[in-house]
Design an enzyme around this catalytic site. Sequence first.
Site, mmCIF file in Angstrom:
data_model
loop_
_atom_site.group_PDB
_atom_site.id
_atom_site.type_symbol
_atom_site.label_atom_id
_atom_site.label_comp_id
_atom_site.label_asym_id
_atom_site.label_seq_id
_atom_site.Cartn_x
_atom_site.Cartn_y
_atom_site.Cartn_z
ATOM 1 C CB SER A 1 -0.945 0.025 1.192
ATOM 2 O OG SER A 1 -2.090 -0.725 0.893
ATOM 3 C CE LYS B 1 -3.808 0.794 -1.432
ATOM 4 N NZ LYS B 1 -4.462 0.301 -0.225
ATOM 5 C CE1 TYR C 1 -3.641 -1.233 -5.595
ATOM 6 C CE2 TYR C 1 -4.024 -3.594 -5.401
ATOM 7 C CZ TYR C 1 -3.907 -2.340 -4.816
ATOM 8 O OH TYR C 1 -4.051 -2.218 -3.457
ATOM 9 C CE1 TYR D 1 -3.375 0.023 4.905
ATOM 10 C CE2 TYR D 1 -2.552 -0.922 6.938
ATOM 11 C CZ TYR D 1 -2.473 -0.774 5.575
ATOM 12 O OH TYR D 1 -1.486 -1.418 4.889
ATOM 13 C CB VAL E 1 -0.332 -6.084 3.843
ATOM 14 C CG1 VAL E 1 -1.691 -5.660 4.264
ATOM 15 C CG2 VAL E 1 -0.217 -6.231 2.374
HETATM 16 N N1 GLN Z 1 -1.589 -5.235 -2.489
HETATM 17 C C1 GLN Z 1 -2.325 -5.138 -1.274
HETATM 18 C C2 GLN Z 1 -3.809 -5.281 -1.496
HETATM 19 O O1 GLN Z 1 -4.343 -4.689 -2.371
HETATM 20 C C3 GLN Z 1 -2.017 -3.834 -0.617
HETATM 21 C C4 GLN Z 1 -2.801 -3.638 0.643
HETATM 22 C C5 GLN Z 1 -2.021 -3.047 1.751
HETATM 23 O O2 GLN Z 1 -0.791 -2.955 1.733
HETATM 24 N N2 GLN Z 1 -2.735 -2.672 2.777
HETATM 25 O O3 GLN Z 1 -4.474 -5.981 -0.793
#
Ligand code: GLN
Length: 309
Positions: free
Chosen positions: A65, A68, A193, A245, A263
Amino acid sequence: MYCETDEELLELVERARKYTDQGKVASYIPALERADQNDLSLALYYTDDKCIKAGDVEKKFTLQSVSKVLALALAIMDRGENEVFQKVGMEPTGDPFNSIAKLETQIPAKPLNPMINAGALVVTSMISGTSIHEKLGRLLALVHDMTNNSSIDIDLEVAKSEFETAHLNRSLCYFMKQHGIVEGDVEELIELYTKQCAIQVTCYDLARIGMILANKGTDPKTKRKILPERIATIVKTFMVTCGMYNASGEFAIQVGIPSKSGVSGAILGLVPPSLGIGIYGPALNEKGNSIGGVKLLEMLSQRYDLSIF
Ligand code: GLN
């Protein structure tokens, strides 16, 4: 506010490492489960090009994430603020990052912000390019510029592992396609993605990205403007309001360092105007943030008075 030595950092890393036993390595992306529960690394990168680091600093990990933030910067450079924020909102959500709930209750079905998966998928769909290869190449070029490391590439095993299991992200995309928020081929978007999320870095690459953002988008070494200042401001603000988050509010109070987690256990942090922070600790807490990483940021913030508030 200036931490001088690797030894000072090592003491904090070893104190925070004690908490890693209490966390859990992510397993919903099967390839992430191979990570070592007790790994913890930290790098601080300053605008004077000094970088200090401690812990398992040679370990590589995927951005997940954290990507992003970078995809958002690129999409705004490509499409402009107005177009991007017609399709994704600017408000935090109290829901987990992969929640579909608000999409159905909000009219139009526009994701609340670019840091949750729904919003990030829309943002990634807005990166310019005629092929997945070209779009990904443009994102990698931005990462290479910010890290000053052109060897950074994709961990194809992690990307494949997520691609094969990304059923929830696919459903978010199909839902948004039905509502005209996402355009184009969903499988291609999921491929782009998952590759974006699988960009592989070390904690000092991450810290240098933070340093460039802290320095308003300009590389202090070359004086090159990698991102417009306005875009750096937008992404930093999202890091404060939505970067951790549905723990972002508490984190802002306890730590006060603009941060974005993933994550994989990655955390990108920064303290304007001169410090970038990179952390890797794959054991996650119940909200999905690196448990050792959050502890480390708490300690750093207290010891060096780093809260921006
Ligand atoms: N690639 C992960 C997903 O889309 C990224 C989510 C994350 O790092 N929170 O689930």
